[in-house]
Design a protein around this motif. Structure first.
Motif, short mmCIF file in Angstrom:
data_model
loop_
_atom_site.label_atom_id
_atom_site.label_comp_id
_atom_site.label_asym_id
_atom_site.label_seq_id
_atom_site.Cartn_x
_atom_site.Cartn_y
_atom_site.Cartn_z
N LEU A 1 6.56 13.80 3.60
CA LEU A 1 7.09 14.43 4.81
C LEU A 1 7.15 15.94 4.65
O LEU A 1 7.80 16.63 5.43
N GLY A 2 6.45 16.47 3.65
CA GLY A 2 6.62 17.87 3.29
C GLY A 2 5.44 18.81 3.51
O GLY A 2 5.50 19.96 3.10
N VAL A 3 4.37 18.33 4.13
CA VAL A 3 3.22 19.20 4.35
C VAL A 3 3.37 19.85 5.72
O VAL A 3 3.05 19.26 6.74
N GLY A 4 3.89 21.06 5.74
CA GLY A 4 4.16 21.71 7.01
C GLY A 4 3.81 23.19 7.00
O GLY A 4 3.40 23.75 5.97
N GLY B 1 0.78 -1.24 0.00
CA GLY B 1 0.00 0.00 0.00
C GLY B 1 0.81 1.28 0.00
O GLY B 1 0.54 2.19 0.78
N GLN B 2 1.77 1.38 -0.92
CA GLN B 2 2.63 2.57 -0.96
C GLN B 2 1.84 3.86 -1.18
O GLN B 2 1.99 4.83 -0.45
N SER B 3 1.00 3.86 -2.20
CA SER B 3 0.26 5.09 -2.53
C SER B 3 -0.69 5.48 -1.40
O SER B 3 -0.86 6.67 -1.10
N GLU B 4 -1.31 4.48 -0.77
CA GLU B 4 -2.23 4.76 0.35
C GLU B 4 -1.49 5.36 1.52
O GLU B 4 -1.98 6.29 2.18
N ALA B 5 -0.29 4.85 1.80
CA ALA B 5 0.50 5.35 2.93
C ALA B 5 0.90 6.80 2.70
O ALA B 5 0.84 7.63 3.62
N ILE B 6 1.31 7.12 1.48
CA ILE B 6 1.70 8.50 1.16
C ILE B 6 0.48 9.43 1.25
O ILE B 6 0.54 10.50 1.85
N ALA B 7 -0.62 9.00 0.67
CA ALA B 7 -1.84 9.81 0.69
C ALA B 7 -2.31 10.07 2.11
O ALA B 7 -2.73 11.18 2.45
N LYS B 8 -2.22 9.06 2.95
CA LYS B 8 -2.65 9.22 4.34
C LYS B 8 -1.76 10.21 5.08
O LYS B 8 -2.24 10.99 5.91
N ASN B 9 -0.47 10.19 4.78
CA ASN B 9 0.44 11.16 5.40
C ASN B 9 0.07 12.59 4.99
O ASN B 9 0.06 13.51 5.81
N LEU B 10 -0.23 12.77 3.71
CA LEU B 10 -0.59 14.11 3.22
C LEU B 10 -1.83 14.63 3.93
O LEU B 10 -1.87 15.77 4.39
N ILE B 11 -2.84 13.79 4.01
CA ILE B 11 -4.10 14.20 4.64
C ILE B 11 -3.89 14.47 6.13
O ILE B 11 -4.35 15.48 6.67
N SER B 12 -3.17 13.57 6.79
CA SER B 12 -2.98 13.69 8.24
C SER B 12 -2.12 14.89 8.60
O SER B 12 -2.42 15.62 9.55
N MET B 13 -1.01 15.11 7.86
CA MET B 13 -0.14 16.24 8.16
C MET B 13 -0.88 17.56 7.98
O MET B 13 -0.65 18.52 8.71
N ALA B 14 -1.78 17.60 7.02
CA ALA B 14 -2.54 18.83 6.78
C ALA B 14 -3.39 19.21 8.00
O ALA B 14 -3.67 20.39 8.22
N GLY B 15 -3.77 18.22 8.80
CA GLY B 15 -4.66 18.50 9.92
C GLY B 15 -4.06 18.37 11.30
O GLY B 15 -4.78 18.50 12.30
N LEU B 16 -2.77 18.14 11.40
CA LEU B 16 -2.14 17.98 12.72
C LEU B 16 -2.08 19.32 13.46
O LEU B 16 -1.61 20.32 12.94
N LYS B 17 -2.53 19.32 14.70
CA LYS B 17 -2.55 20.54 15.51
C LYS B 17 -1.26 20.67 16.30
O LYS B 17 -1.25 20.62 17.54
#
Length: 325
Positions: free
Chosen positions: A207-210, A172-188
């Motif tokens: 690792l770049g959504v900051g 699940g490479q693409s799913e793992a990357i997509a989940k990181n993008l979504i999750s990083m966008a919403g981390l408080k």
């Protein structure tokens, strides 16, 4: 790769000549200080001319240098009490991503970054810095932990891209990357991202959504490698230099386009020339960014992050439309 690059040849030749004159002076007891001083002045000007006007392909070569400092090099110099944590709690541990908790200027932080090897053996162990899905899931596990304990997250980006092999796709490479993008966008919690070498495709973006995105002066950030772009556009990977010059993938170019927050200066000739001094530049950047981000309430930080990337999205959409017209 040798320790010098083709564009450095005039500099190396002049340095060698100065060294020969200094040796000759010592051996023959002849005063050539005037001549040496003139050559050193010429060398300084030559370095300014060459290093101050490097092309995109020159920067690509520096970003790929075998001795370029990696995440672990900066962790050892920037942070104290680093404790590496392992595993994604689902499949296993991926050594292409190093992650853990540490202190920066006595403040607890979470540190995550791509890690390449320094030799063949370590490169094989770390898969040349190309993560599998479990690497990104490990990173996300630590990010969520950081959010829970209100620790800032500092990400170091340095990869050719996520591993494109069969095993990675099966897990699940693409799913793992997509989940990181979504999750990083919403981390408080504050997130600072720094491209320290190559920032390749989704493997880097994961690792770049900051809240702040910085690049070292001789790093690159792109959706595809110059070789890959050349193979697609001209069916000839040897046209990589031509591709690099047109892709706008270097730090100065991306800063001009408004896609990154700032460029971190590098030592002349590349960060590998003096890792300690280079670390000092990065330290100042992180310190300044943390001071700025601490002023933003955690309830608002996600909204500001959204605005930041929405602005980038609008900018790229406009450019696509203009290109089509």
């Amino acid at each position: 790769m040798a320790d010098q690059f083709p564009f450095e040849k005039p500099i190396i030749e002049l340095r060698n000549k100065i060294s020969e004159l200094k040796t000759f002076t010592l051996e023959k007891d002849i005063d050539l200080s005037g001549e040496i001083e003139k050559l050193e002045g010429r060398l300084e000007q030559l370095e300014e001319d060459i290093y101050g006007n490097m092309g995109a392909w020159d920067r690509v070569q520096i970003a790929r240098h075998n001795n370029r400092p990696g995440t672990r090099d900066y962790i050892d110099r920037l942070f104290t009490d680093f404790l590496e944590l392992h595993g994604d709690r689902a499949y296993g541990d991926d050594e292409a991503i190093i992650a853990g908790i540490a202190k920066f200027e006595e403040e607890p932080v979470t540190v995550i970054g791509h890690q390449r090897g320094k030799d063949t053996k370590e490169n094989l162990r770390r898969n040349f810095g190309m993560p599998h899905p479990e690497g990104y899931r490990k990173a996300l596990r630590l990010m969520k932990q950081a959010e829970k304990f209100k620790r800032p997250i500092i990400c170091f980006i340095d990869t050719k891209g996520a591993y494109p092999g069969k095993a990675a796709e099966e897990r699940g490479q693409s799913e793992a990357i997509a989940k990181n993008l979504i999750s990083m966008a919403g981390l408080k919690t504050p997130i600072i991202c720094i491209v320290i070498g190559e920032g390749g495709s989704g493997g880097a973006l994961a690792l770049g959504v900051g809240d702040r995105l910085y690049m070292l002066e001789n790093s690159t950030y792109s959706v595809i490698s110059p070789e890959g772009a050349a193979a697609l556009l001209w069916k000839d990977a040897s046209q990589a230099k031509r591709a690099a010059e047109t892709m706008k993938i270097t730090a100065p170019e991306l800063k001009e386009l408004g896609l990154i927050d700032d460029v971190i200066p590098e030592i002349r000739g590349g960060a590998h020339r003096n890792v300690d001094t280079q670390t000092g530049y990065i330290r100042l950047t992180i310190k300044s960014a943390l001071l700025e981000l601490k002023k933003i309430d955690l309830s608002e930080i996600v909204n500001k992050r959204y605005e930041k990337f929405n602005k980038i999205g609008q900018y790229t959409d406009e450019n696509v439309v203009n290109a089509e017209e």
